[in-house]
Enzyme design. Structure first.
Site, PDB file in Angstrom:
ATOM      1  CG  ASP A  76       6.958   4.404   2.305  1.00 29.26           C
ATOM      2  OD1 ASP A  76       7.058   3.182   2.505  1.00 29.26           O
ATOM      3  OD2 ASP A  76       6.467   5.191   3.127  1.00 29.26           O
TER       4      ASP A  76
ATOM      5  CD  GLU B  31       8.849   0.507   5.369  1.00 28.22           C
ATOM      6  OE1 GLU B  31       8.951   1.592   4.738  1.00 28.22           O
ATOM      7  OE2 GLU B  31       7.772   0.048   5.795  1.00 28.22           O
TER       8      GLU B  31
ATOM      9  CG  ASP C  76      -0.257   0.027   2.537  1.00 29.07           C
ATOM     10  OD1 ASP C  76       0.777  -0.678   2.681  1.00 29.07           O
ATOM     11  OD2 ASP C  76      -0.724   0.732   3.448  1.00 29.07           O
TER      12      ASP C  76
ATOM     13  CD  GLU D  23       4.240   0.662   6.918  1.00 26.60           C
ATOM     14  OE1 GLU D  23       5.073   0.881   7.809  1.00 26.60           O
ATOM     15  OE2 GLU D  23       3.917   1.522   6.051  1.00 26.60           O
ATOM     16  CD  GLU D  24       2.877   4.213   4.208  1.00 25.65           C
ATOM     17  OE1 GLU D  24       2.872   4.849   5.282  1.00 25.65           O
ATOM     18  OE2 GLU D  24       3.870   4.106   3.481  1.00 25.65           O
TER      19      GLU D  24
END
Lengths: 364, 364
Positions: B100, B159, B72, B130-131
């Site tokens: 990212d 990352e 995501d 994750e965001e």
């Protein structure tokens, strides 16, 4: 039911309290006040202006005394209708407006109906919307639309003053101090510059500030400088790049507004803060040396400094000595438990009767 | 159009960026990733879990390496589809997720399809959400529902780390300091006790705080203590009776969470503040002395400390050495101008290929 202006002013206070008159909804009460003034007083010109009622004599006296009170209250908090209790020092009248300020209104209405031959000409102003934003203030509207009604040698506002003459008022100035920094992630805080940390020396100066106490025209004023708001922060993981602090300086009326602003700036001098004035109003010297005011002080047996900013300042700005004088502890204003000692309503009535007639009062 | 895992991983990055996958809307991208893994890799068990895709070999190797990346992105900011420009140091790929972390995903997908005989067993996890708030994190869901998939001797999260191995992570603790006072009208400030003024010594300690720098397992960590929010104030004419300050302490992983809390409390000792812990997460020691991790560090030519809190900590909490290693400058993550040097995508691919095969790489 019409208001009875000639009976006990404490009963009149209760009657006024029992007619709700929250700001902007004063019409029913204003109607009754207008009708009662027309029916139960002699020699007064009575005028209606919105939800305000004005009345004045033209007896050709040397001096004119203005009695002013607002008819509106803050929102009712389960405290209408009024009720009475017996306290250790006598009867208490409870309810919304008993203090702020239907007891003051009742005293003025009662005197208008019962002082047959006043030694001064009288102007009475009962106005609306004092408890909400200044732009709606009924006295402000009258000042703009009917300015000749404000002419007087002394003005008495019936705001609660615990039965003391309170004269003059403090000035107030608000400033916003803005600290700036550099935003960064809090995990790498050394890449940023924390604007909240930059408020440290500002708050230290406020905490260490010694407020001045000064006598002006025989009244002692105590100043104060207070942080009233602080805000800063971006997110829980961000070094913030901005923070702001609002400071309120209440100053004695021997300083002008400009001098007060200068003083505030000097307090934060050298800290590299952006200081912006956001709000300010000048104070008012007590002005109790004018003859009409001196007489009133003599009748009441003394005066003390007024701290809060009230409509008194409108008169001071027009060069008219003005005082607050009314029954009730101002600290109880706007509280659910608002109440006034009945004896204080009588005391204020008696003092003003003595002042307006020049005769001693038979103490009921 | 299906994804081509075998071509240039920079082209694959562009293809991933061109399929929007804002948190909670990863399904179309997850579908393509799943289909490509099934069609273009050999020897992998492939499993779908919500919008996450998991794949692993069972070659019976001594060690297992886990490669994980989230699919995501933050919301698109006029930066999709991807585009390329020529920079002073080579080609740049621009777009939401280039940093990212679709470039990291692309490297992992490419290696899964092109490393024929890895010397370690491999697990790949491409996950969702994750965001956004931690409760939705796809890796957290996998940890709860498919915990055996997290077994590994070393975990590499793709990352962005600017092409450096970043190991361990800082811990974080947030506290709220509450100052209390006594409310009063600002015109009579001496009757109150100003809670904002009471923050002065707290902010002074923060401003004067010396942050520690410490080496842990060969990585240097720098700590930091930052005010991240301040709030107080009742009204412009009221001395406030409460003010609060949120402080974030980022600490090196040689302190436990409990020790970090104790340290924060000691910093504000004696100020009479109420200090409440509102949030905290332990740090993770780099753990680079474990053999599988040491090999990786050797392949990459060194490691440095990771500051921010990332999903690396989930593995550390399970006793699995874990690092961040991916293309892209983390400072460009979440920015409109997000972009990655194409050469860095190739460099990370080459280092990981060398690590996974034990063979030198022919530098394209």
């Amino acid at each position: 039911m019409p208001l009875d202006l000639t009976g006990d002013p404490a009963d009149l206070t209760a009657a006024l309290v029992d007619i709700p008159s929250v700001s902007r909804a004063e019409a029913p009460l204003a109607d009754l006040v207008e009708a009662a003034l027309r029916a139960q007083t002699d020699g007064f010109e009575v005028v209606r202006s919105g939800n305000a009622v004005l009345a004045r004599t033209r007896l050709g006296r040397d001096r004119r005394v203005l009695l002013a009170g607002h008819l509106d209250t803050v929102p009712i908090a389960d405290n209408v209708p009024s009720r009475r209790t017996e306290g250790p020092h006598g009867e208490l009248l409870h309810g919304c407006g008993t203090v702020d300020m239907k007891s003051g209104d009742a005293v003025f209405l009662h005197l208008a109906a019962t002082v047959a031959e006043p030694r001064h000409d009288l102007t009475l102003i009962f106005y609306d919307c004092e408890e909400i934003a200044a732009e709606f203030n009924g006295l402000g509207r009258i000042e703009r639309e009917l300015p000749d009604w404000l002419a007087a040698d002394v003005a008495i506002l019936g705001e609660p003053s615990d039965g003391y003459i309170e004269a003059g008022c403090q000035g107030t100035v608000r400033v916003r101090l803005t600290a700036t920094g550099v935003r960064s992630h809090s995990a790498r805080s050394w890449l940023g510059k924390n604007a909240i940390h930059a408020l440290a020396p500002v708050l230290s100066r406020l905490a260490d500030y010694s407020a001045r106490e000064v006598e002006v025209d025989g009244c002692t004023y105590r100043e104060g400088m207070s942080a009233v708001r602080v805000a800063g922060g971006v997110a829980g993981n961000v070094v913030p790049d901005a923070a702001e602090l609002d400071v309120n300086f209440r100053f004695a009326p021997d300083r002008s507004l400009a001098a007060a602003v200068e003083h505030v700036q000097s307090v934060f001098d050298g800290l590299g803060m952006d200081v912006t004035v956001t709000d300010g109003a000048p104070g008012a010297r007590p002005g109790l040396t004018a003859p009409a005011a001196a007489e009133l002080v003599a009748a009441a047996g003394g005066a003390r400094a007024k701290y809060g900013w009230t409509d008194v300042s409108r008169f001071a700005a027009r060069g008219i000595p003005a005082v607050n004088y009314g029954p009730g502890d101002p600290n109880l204003a706007h509280t659910r438990g608002e109440h006034v000692p009945v004896s204080q309503i009588h005391q204020v009535t008696d003092v003003l009767r003595r002042y307006l007639t020049g005769r001693p009062v038979d103490n009921r």
